[in-house]
Design an enzyme around this catalytic site. Sequence first.
Site, PDB file in Angstrom:
ATOM      1  CB  SER A 189      95.642 -28.235  -8.797  1.00  0.00           C
ATOM      2  OG  SER A 189      96.944 -28.055  -8.267  1.00  0.00           O
ATOM      3  NE  ARG A 190      91.027 -22.345 -11.574  1.00  0.00           N
ATOM      4  CZ  ARG A 190      91.822 -21.458 -10.943  1.00  0.00           C
ATOM      5  NH1 ARG A 190      92.407 -21.805  -9.817  1.00  0.00           N
ATOM      6  NH2 ARG A 190      92.004 -20.265 -11.437  1.00  0.00           N
TER       7      ARG A 190
END
Length: 212
Positions: A189-190
């Site tokens: 999810s970065r």
Amino acid sequence: MSHISNLRKSYERAELNESASAANPMQQFDQWLKEAIDSEVPEPNAMTVATVSSDLRPSTRVVLIKGYDARGIVWFTNYNSRKGQQLAGNPFAALQFHWVELERVVRIEGRVEKVSDAESDEYFNSRPLDSRIGAWASPQSQVIEGRGTLVANAAKYGAQFLLQPPRPPHWGGYRLVPEQWEFWQGRKSRLHDRLRYRLDGEAAWVRERLAP
């Protein structure tokens, strides 16, 4: 035209947290580099070196790390090259290792100094003969007429030095003395892990987390 803006990757291989990381950045680097070598990633010893010219324009190139210890990170090159000229005018640089398969990046910033003549001699004499001749044959970063120039130079210096070419006076090692490190581990999810180590005073390292 390829749609590179649509390329995506989910980073899920590992994590990096404060409790499991080394208090000293060189120890953390040693661990990660050994893991990259053991994982057989392509050219784990390749690093990007960024320097800045006198007109404040940055430039980068890929070189190979040839040594590291408590004093810093070492590589060897032609002192008359573009990077050599830039370091002569501005002795600071940044290094970056990118081990794609492990989803890891290491960034190192600091002051650069030449290694001792003894260190440069020792490494130069350990190189294959054609590499030692090549150090004489290539006027690195200079404009040449064609590849024939290099071939002719190699033949000339090969005939001159035979099996014992000395180290050229314009060739040797640099050592980056780290002042700041960053270890980046890709996460889902970065929400990547970023741990920075910065010097507080002469020798104390402060470890802190950065937002991705």
